[in-house]
Design an enzyme around this catalytic site. Structure first.
Site, PDB file in Angstrom:
ATOM      1  N   GLU A  87      -0.463 -11.632  -0.529  1.00  0.00           N
ATOM      2  CA  GLU A  87       0.076 -11.523   0.834  1.00  0.00           C
ATOM      3  C   GLU A  87      -0.926 -11.977   1.907  1.00  0.00           C
ATOM      4  O   GLU A  87      -0.532 -12.296   3.030  1.00  0.00           O
ATOM      5  CB  GLU A  87       0.494 -10.088   1.141  1.00  0.00           C
ATOM      6  CG  GLU A  87      -0.689  -9.141   1.305  1.00  0.00           C
ATOM      7  CD  GLU A  87      -0.288  -7.761   1.789  1.00  0.00           C
ATOM      8  OE1 GLU A  87       0.413  -7.087   1.045  1.00  0.00           O
ATOM      9  OE2 GLU A  87      -0.710  -7.376   2.885  1.00  0.00           O
ATOM     10  N   ARG A 121      -0.638  -1.035  -1.253  1.00  0.00           N
ATOM     11  CA  ARG A 121      -1.456  -2.252  -1.307  1.00  0.00           C
ATOM     12  C   ARG A 121      -0.999  -3.076  -2.511  1.00  0.00           C
ATOM     13  O   ARG A 121      -0.686  -2.503  -3.573  1.00  0.00           O
ATOM     14  CB  ARG A 121      -2.950  -1.886  -1.444  1.00  0.00           C
ATOM     15  CG  ARG A 121      -3.542  -1.163  -0.245  1.00  0.00           C
ATOM     16  CD  ARG A 121      -3.704  -2.048   0.977  1.00  0.00           C
ATOM     17  NE  ARG A 121      -4.735  -3.046   0.782  1.00  0.00           N
ATOM     18  CZ  ARG A 121      -6.031  -2.849   1.004  1.00  0.00           C
ATOM     19  NH1 ARG A 121      -6.463  -1.675   1.453  1.00  0.00           N
ATOM     20  NH2 ARG A 121      -6.902  -3.820   0.796  1.00  0.00           N
ATOM     21  N   HIS A 137       4.412  -7.015   5.231  1.00  0.00           N
ATOM     22  CA  HIS A 137       3.431  -5.971   5.591  1.00  0.00           C
ATOM     23  C   HIS A 137       3.711  -5.437   7.006  1.00  0.00           C
ATOM     24  O   HIS A 137       2.806  -5.437   7.864  1.00  0.00           O
ATOM     25  CB  HIS A 137       2.001  -6.511   5.485  1.00  0.00           C
ATOM     26  CG  HIS A 137       0.991  -5.413   5.270  1.00  0.00           C
ATOM     27  ND1 HIS A 137      -0.020  -5.487   4.359  1.00  0.00           N
ATOM     28  CD2 HIS A 137       0.859  -4.190   5.852  1.00  0.00           C
ATOM     29  CE1 HIS A 137      -0.744  -4.390   4.399  1.00  0.00           C
ATOM     30  NE2 HIS A 137      -0.219  -3.573   5.303  1.00  0.00           N
TER      31      HIS A 137
HETATM   32  N1  LIG Z   1       2.430  -1.272   4.632  1.00  0.00           N
HETATM   33  C1  LIG Z   1       1.781  -0.881   5.707  1.00  0.00           C
HETATM   34  O1  LIG Z   1       2.078  -1.345   6.822  1.00  0.00           O
HETATM   35  C2  LIG Z   1       0.706   0.155   5.606  1.00  0.00           C
HETATM   36  C3  LIG Z   1       0.209   0.761   6.773  1.00  0.00           C
HETATM   37  C4  LIG Z   1      -0.740   1.784   6.669  1.00  0.00           C
HETATM   38  C5  LIG Z   1      -1.224   2.156   5.408  1.00  0.00           C
HETATM   39  N2  LIG Z   1      -0.761   1.520   4.297  1.00  0.00           N
HETATM   40  C6  LIG Z   1      -1.246   1.891   2.953  1.00  0.00           C
HETATM   41  O2  LIG Z   1      -0.664   3.138   2.586  1.00  0.00           O
HETATM   42  C7  LIG Z   1      -1.480   3.739   1.566  1.00  0.00           C
HETATM   43  C8  LIG Z   1      -1.586   5.246   1.800  1.00  0.00           C
HETATM   44  O3  LIG Z   1      -2.192   5.521   3.046  1.00  0.00           O
HETATM   45  P1  LIG Z   1      -2.533   7.035   3.470  1.00  0.00           P
HETATM   46  O4  LIG Z   1      -3.057   6.987   4.850  1.00  0.00           O
HETATM   47  O5  LIG Z   1      -1.395   7.924   3.123  1.00  0.00           O
HETATM   48  O6  LIG Z   1      -3.730   7.316   2.436  1.00  0.00           O
HETATM   49  P2  LIG Z   1      -4.302   8.742   1.990  1.00  0.00           P
HETATM   50  O7  LIG Z   1      -5.728   8.502   1.647  1.00  0.00           O
HETATM   51  O8  LIG Z   1      -3.962   9.803   2.964  1.00  0.00           O
HETATM   52  O9  LIG Z   1      -3.465   9.048   0.643  1.00  0.00           O
HETATM   53  C9  LIG Z   1      -3.655   8.362  -0.549  1.00  0.00           C
HETATM   54  C10 LIG Z   1      -3.402   9.333  -1.702  1.00  0.00           C
HETATM   55  O10 LIG Z   1      -3.442   8.591  -2.932  1.00  0.00           O
HETATM   56  C11 LIG Z   1      -4.106   9.395  -3.902  1.00  0.00           C
HETATM   57  N3  LIG Z   1      -4.622   8.545  -4.967  1.00  0.00           N
HETATM   58  C12 LIG Z   1      -5.677   7.674  -4.918  1.00  0.00           C
HETATM   59  N4  LIG Z   1      -5.824   7.044  -6.098  1.00  0.00           N
HETATM   60  C13 LIG Z   1      -4.839   7.512  -6.915  1.00  0.00           C
HETATM   61  C14 LIG Z   1      -4.458   7.243  -8.250  1.00  0.00           C
HETATM   62  N5  LIG Z   1      -5.121   6.364  -8.997  1.00  0.00           N
HETATM   63  N6  LIG Z   1      -3.403   7.921  -8.769  1.00  0.00           N
HETATM   64  C15 LIG Z   1      -2.723   8.821  -8.024  1.00  0.00           C
HETATM   65  N7  LIG Z   1      -3.031   9.130  -6.746  1.00  0.00           N
HETATM   66  C16 LIG Z   1      -4.080   8.470  -6.194  1.00  0.00           C
HETATM   67  C17 LIG Z   1      -5.187  10.114  -3.137  1.00  0.00           C
HETATM   68  O11 LIG Z   1      -5.638  11.287  -3.823  1.00  0.00           O
HETATM   69  C18 LIG Z   1      -4.452  10.442  -1.801  1.00  0.00           C
HETATM   70  O12 LIG Z   1      -3.819  11.700  -1.875  1.00  0.00           O
HETATM   71  C19 LIG Z   1      -2.820   2.981   1.615  1.00  0.00           C
HETATM   72  O13 LIG Z   1      -2.852   2.105   0.509  1.00  0.00           O
HETATM   73  C20 LIG Z   1      -2.743   2.160   2.881  1.00  0.00           C
HETATM   74  O14 LIG Z   1      -3.472   0.953   2.769  1.00  0.00           O
HETATM   75  C21 LIG Z   1       0.196   0.545   4.362  1.00  0.00           C
END
Ligand SMILES: NC(=O)c1ccc[n+]([C@@H]2O[C@H](COP(=O)([O-])OP(=O)(O)OC[C@H]3O[C@@H](n4cnc5c(N)ncnc54)[C@H](O)[C@@H]3O)[C@@H](O)[C@H]2O)c1
Length: 331
Positions: A263, A234, A296
């Site tokens: 974005e 994000r 994105h």
């Molecule tokens: N670019 C894209 O098209 C797209 C698509 C889907 C998801 N995403 C993004 O990908 C990211 C991850 O998604 P996911 O499904 O793997 O999420 P998830 O919840 O499975 O994993 C996120 C991880 O980040 C860790 N975390 C949270 N805050 C933290 C911090 N301050 N320091 C260190 N670790 C921390 C959590 O403990 C968790 O293990 C999200 O931000 C989501 O919005 C982007």
């Protein structure tokens, strides 16, 4: 026959929607409009699936309730566009699709990691300008000799870790809640150690108060001057102004950003005529040779689109049939 309305539908979603309707013997009406402008289509439907980033108007929940609806399903992971409290107060269950294909984003991040390691952004710019030379600082790093740091080793970060491990890379992980099932795949270390050792840092945290501004000037100063950054998580996880300064000062070498601050009005928009004057930071990133910007689209794959459609419609049918959806948002 059960009738479901899907809003904000793109053309590429139609095959999956048609397949689902046929397989489940239901009628699905689609519109490219936001639900905000499609409320007149909800008078004789049983279920609703939306997809949008802008907030739903406050008066919409009562209108949907008055039209006999029982749920709102969003076919996205994020659900901050819905006021769940208001929805529930109007008898509407809200569902999302928390994981449609972690592999889609993980594969995209892997591609960007390789592009940064192989300096492809530099060769692309040079060749576009008829400059076919090689420069000594363009010698690349083979991935099986590289150290990749993953910040946020959840669904996507964990999937990426396995892909990198299969390619022989050394994988460092930093997570506030480190997993125990990735032994031999990820070496969990402190954030500072990861930043110091990684050839590329890839961000995969969810956006929350602890992850907003996770990378600032202080963190970029710890990274190798040859290191790259991938952000497909994000935008606000990175302080963009600090990133621009670090890239210009050569504190880090390059960044590949699929998500970036500002974005919201840029991703999926046609900016060919309007340009980016109203988003100065995005404009600055866009103008930099060592930044790869994408709108994105890390998620935008065959399987992810199929799953977003299928899982959200499964949720609607479950609720209409009086069952519980595993994706119900509970406050
Ligand atoms: N670019 C894209 O098209 C797209 C698509 C889907 C998801 N995403 C993004 O990908 C990211 C991850 O998604 P996911 O499904 O793997 O999420 P998830 O919840 O499975 O994993 C996120 C991880 O980040 C860790 N975390 C949270 N805050 C933290 C911090 N301050 N320091 C260190 N670790 C921390 C959590 O403990 C968790 O293990 C999200 O931000 C989501 O919005 C982007």
């Amino acid at each position: 026959m059960t009738k479901i309305l899907m809003t904000s539908v793109r053309d590429d979603e139609q095959p999956a929607i048609k397949n689902y309707a046929k397989k489940n013997n239901i009628e699905i009406i689609t519109t490219p409009k936001l639900i905000d402008d499609a409320i007149d289509l909800t008078t004789d439907i049983d279920g609703l699936v939306i997809q949008q980033r802008s907030k739903l108007p406050d008066d919409i929940y009562a209108k949907l309730h008055a039209n006999g609806l029982k749920q709102i399903a969003t076919r996205t992971a994020g659900f901050d566009m819905v006021d769940v409290k208001q929805a529930n107060a109007n008898g509407l269950t809200v569902t999302n699709v928390p994981a449609y294909s972690p592999r889609s984003v993980a594969e995209f991040a892997l591609m960007q990691i390789l592009r940064l390691l192989r300096n492809s952004y530099r060769f692309d710019h040079q060749v576009a300008n008829n400059d076919f030379r090689w420069f000594s600082d363009e010698q690349s790093i083979e991935i099986h000799t590289a150290t990749i740091g993953i910040i946020g080793v959840g669904r996507i970060g964990g999937t990426l870790a396995k892909l990198l491990n299969a390619l022989g890379a050394t994988v460092l992980g930093y997570d506030t809640n480190p997993r125990t099932d990735l032994e031999g795949v990820v070496e969990f270390v402190a954030k500072e150690e990861l930043l110091k050792r990684a050839d590329v840092v890839s961000l995969h945290v969810d956006l929350n108060p602890t992850s907003k501004g996770l990378l600032t000037a202080k963190e970029f100063a710890l990274m190798k001057p040859t290191a790259g950054l991938v952000n497909a998580s994000r935008g606000p996880v990175v302080n963009t102004a600090d990133l621009v300064t670090a890239l210009k000062a050569g504190e880090i070498a390059a960044a590949a950003l699929d998500t970036f601050e500002g974005e919201e009005t840029v991703a999926a928009a046609d900016r060919r005529e309007k340009g980016l004057d109203d988003q100065p930071l995005v404009k600055e990133l866009h103008a930099m040779d060592n930044v790869i910007l994408t709108p994105h689209i890390a998620f935008f794959t065959n399987l992810a689109v199929q799953n977003m459609v299928d899982f959200s419609l499964d949720d609607v049918l479950a609720i209409l049939n009086g069952k519980q959806s595993p994706h119900e948002i509970k406050l």
